[in-house]
Design a protein around this motif. Structure first.
Motif, PDB file in Angstrom:
ATOM      1  N   UNK A 159       0.830  -1.206   0.000  1.00 27.34           N
ATOM      2  CA  UNK A 159       0.000   0.000   0.000  1.00 27.34           C
ATOM      3  C   UNK A 159       0.866   1.258   0.000  1.00 27.34           C
ATOM      4  N   UNK A 160       1.955   1.242   0.747  1.00 27.53           N
ATOM      5  CA  UNK A 160       2.870   2.381   0.789  1.00 27.53           C
ATOM      6  C   UNK A 160       3.591   2.566  -0.543  1.00 27.53           C
ATOM      7  N   UNK A 161       3.951   1.449  -1.180  1.00 35.25           N
ATOM      8  CA  UNK A 161       4.585   1.533  -2.497  1.00 35.25           C
ATOM      9  C   UNK A 161       3.619   2.138  -3.512  1.00 35.25           C
ATOM     10  N   UNK A 162       2.357   1.738  -3.405  1.00 38.17           N
ATOM     11  CA  UNK A 162       1.340   2.282  -4.301  1.00 38.17           C
ATOM     12  C   UNK A 162       1.174   3.787  -4.073  1.00 38.17           C
ATOM     13  N   UNK A 163       1.148   4.191  -2.803  1.00 37.17           N
ATOM     14  CA  UNK A 163       0.920   5.603  -2.464  1.00 37.17           C
ATOM     15  C   UNK A 163       2.107   6.480  -2.825  1.00 37.17           C
ATOM     16  N   UNK A 164       3.321   6.027  -2.535  1.00 33.03           N
ATOM     17  CA  UNK A 164       4.494   6.896  -2.666  1.00 33.03           C
ATOM     18  C   UNK A 164       5.261   6.714  -3.973  1.00 33.03           C
ATOM     19  N   UNK A 165       4.992   5.654  -4.710  1.00 36.34           N
ATOM     20  CA  UNK A 165       5.737   5.424  -5.947  1.00 36.34           C
ATOM     21  C   UNK A 165       4.821   5.335  -7.170  1.00 36.34           C
ATOM     22  N   UNK A 166       3.860   4.430  -7.115  1.00 37.20           N
ATOM     23  CA  UNK A 166       3.071   4.160  -8.314  1.00 37.20           C
ATOM     24  C   UNK A 166       2.067   5.255  -8.634  1.00 37.20           C
ATOM     25  N   UNK A 167       1.361   5.748  -7.624  1.00 30.35           N
ATOM     26  CA  UNK A 167       0.353   6.778  -7.887  1.00 30.35           C
ATOM     27  C   UNK A 167       0.992   8.077  -8.394  1.00 30.35           C
ATOM     28  N   UNK A 168       2.070   8.592  -7.748  1.00 28.95           N
ATOM     29  CA  UNK A 168       2.705   9.802  -8.303  1.00 28.95           C
ATOM     30  C   UNK A 168       3.229   9.593  -9.720  1.00 28.95           C
ATOM     31  N   UNK A 169       3.759   8.401  -9.992  1.00 29.15           N
ATOM     32  CA  UNK A 169       4.284   8.124 -11.324  1.00 29.15           C
ATOM     33  C   UNK A 169       3.183   8.045 -12.375  1.00 29.15           C
ATOM     34  N   UNK A 170       1.989   7.663 -11.956  1.00 31.88           N
ATOM     35  CA  UNK A 170       0.892   7.463 -12.911  1.00 31.88           C
ATOM     36  C   UNK A 170       0.060   8.715 -13.158  1.00 31.88           C
ATOM     37  N   UNK A 171       0.326   9.804 -12.449  1.00 33.73           N
ATOM     38  CA  UNK A 171      -0.497  11.012 -12.597  1.00 33.73           C
ATOM     39  C   UNK A 171      -0.554  11.552 -14.032  1.00 33.73           C
ATOM     40  N   UNK A 172       0.583  11.670 -14.752  1.00 31.41           N
ATOM     41  CA  UNK A 172       0.479  12.157 -16.137  1.00 31.41           C
ATOM     42  C   UNK A 172      -0.363  11.240 -17.020  1.00 31.41           C
ATOM     43  N   UNK A 173      -0.222   9.935 -16.813  1.00 32.01           N
ATOM     44  CA  UNK A 173      -1.002   8.974 -17.595  1.00 32.01           C
ATOM     45  C   UNK A 173      -2.486   9.068 -17.239  1.00 32.01           C
ATOM     46  N   UNK A 174      -2.754   9.221 -15.942  1.00 29.48           N
ATOM     47  CA  UNK A 174      -4.138   9.328 -15.477  1.00 29.48           C
ATOM     48  C   UNK A 174      -4.828  10.540 -16.080  1.00 29.48           C
ATOM     49  N   UNK A 175      -4.163  11.692 -16.055  1.00 31.20           N
ATOM     50  CA  UNK A 175      -4.783  12.904 -16.592  1.00 31.20           C
ATOM     51  C   UNK A 175      -4.902  12.842 -18.113  1.00 31.20           C
ATOM     52  N   UNK A 176      -4.011  12.112 -18.756  1.00 30.51           N
ATOM     53  CA  UNK A 176      -4.142  11.919 -20.199  1.00 30.51           C
ATOM     54  C   UNK A 176      -5.425  11.157 -20.507  1.00 30.51           C
ATOM     55  N   UNK A 177      -5.691  10.090 -19.753  1.00 30.40           N
ATOM     56  CA  UNK A 177      -6.935   9.353 -19.921  1.00 30.40           C
ATOM     57  C   UNK A 177      -8.151  10.156 -19.490  1.00 30.40           C
ATOM     58  N   UNK A 178      -7.974  10.996 -18.466  1.00 33.81           N
ATOM     59  CA  UNK A 178      -9.094  11.792 -17.964  1.00 33.81           C
ATOM     60  C   UNK A 178      -9.515  12.849 -18.976  1.00 33.81           C
ATOM     61  N   UNK A 179      -8.554  13.420 -19.696  1.00 34.44           N
ATOM     62  CA  UNK A 179      -8.899  14.400 -20.732  1.00 34.44           C
ATOM     63  C   UNK A 179      -9.718  13.747 -21.846  1.00 34.44           C
ATOM     64  N   UNK A 180      -9.317  12.534 -22.220  1.00 33.17           N
ATOM     65  CA  UNK A 180     -10.093  11.802 -23.232  1.00 33.17           C
ATOM     66  C   UNK A 180     -11.494  11.494 -22.708  1.00 33.17           C
TER      67      UNK A 180
END
Length: 248
Positions: A159-180
């Motif tokens: 859970x900590x790895x997801x919070x501190x590593x994966x989620x911050x790394x995925x933000x640009x990808x997430x917003x790219x999908x969110x714009x679509x």
């Protein structure tokens, strides 16, 4: 970004509208086939209050659809990232869900859930769920492996790895999908209203189409396009601020 680069798209749009107006005035394009931009603008102004009334309904449906899409896609993306067998089982179903035309699903959803907002929101979720989930999964996979190994060596939980590593790394990808998904949500809401509803921009479009008021029909098209562009711009601003805060 330089001023010339910012002004270039607006200059091109202005040129297209000018050419469209000239062709309309010259009689090259019959008015009943393609109304001039000036007539479209007048139609927009004359029906402004009515358009705003229907716009509120469409925006409410799109907002609810996006909210549920983000929540569901985040849950599935985290679950699929955590368990590889779930990823292998669910991913093909996600792809299959996108091969079904939304215009074919809308009548069924209206039949099952009625003419209210519920059927519209479900159609929007179906349209927006896939790009959001895939964007999140791509973002989770793009995280630096060395960063994950470092967190593991420090005793971090998954859970900590997801919070501190994966989620911050995925933000640009997430917003790219969110714009679509933001543009999909407006289109999905209008399509569902077009095929069955009592309020919304899609309902307004069917009414003006039946009365052959094509200037008003184009006014709605322009409004939907402008609304999609505004939503994309807002999301771009939010993305920059969130990524900036994560780096602090």
């Amino acid at each position: 970004m330089k001023l010339k680069e910012r002004a270039a798209p607006f200059a091109l749009i202005a040129l297209i509208l000018l050419l469209w107006q000239i062709l309309s005035l010259s009689g090259f394009i019959p008015a009943f086939m393609l109304p001039s931009p000036v007539k479209v603008g007048r139609a927009f102004c004359s029906d402004f209050l009515l358009l705003m009334y229907h716009l509120k309904i469409t925006l409410a449906e799109a907002a609810c659809g996006i909210f549920f899409s983000v929540a569901i896609s985040l849950f599935f993306a985290v679950f699929m990232d955590r368990f590889s067998f779930v990823h292998r089982a669910v991913y093909p179903l996600l792809v299959i869900s996108q091969t079904i035309p939304t215009i074919a699903l809308a009548p069924l959803l209206i039949l099952w859930f009625g003419y209210g907002m519920q059927s519209k929101i479900i159609l929007i979720v179906i349209s927006c769920f896939f790009p959001l989930t895939i964007s999140l999964l791509t973002g989770f996979a793009s995280v630096d492996k060395d960063a994950i190994n470092l967190l593991r060596s420090l005793g971090a939980t998954k859970a900590q790895i997801m919070r501190h590593a994966k989620i911050p790394s995925s933000l640009p990808y997430f917003f790219s999908g969110l714009r679509i998904s933001a543009s999909y949500s407006i289109i999905g809401a209008v399509i569902s209203e077009w095929l069955g509803g009592t309020r919304g921009l899609g309902v307004y479009m069917t009414r003006v189409k039946k009365s052959y008021a094509y200037d008003k029909l184009f006014a709605v098209i322009f409004l939907i396009s402008a609304l999609s562009l505004v939503l994309i711009k807002i999301l771009s601003i939010v993305e920059k601020r969130m990524i900036k805060n994560e780096k602090k």
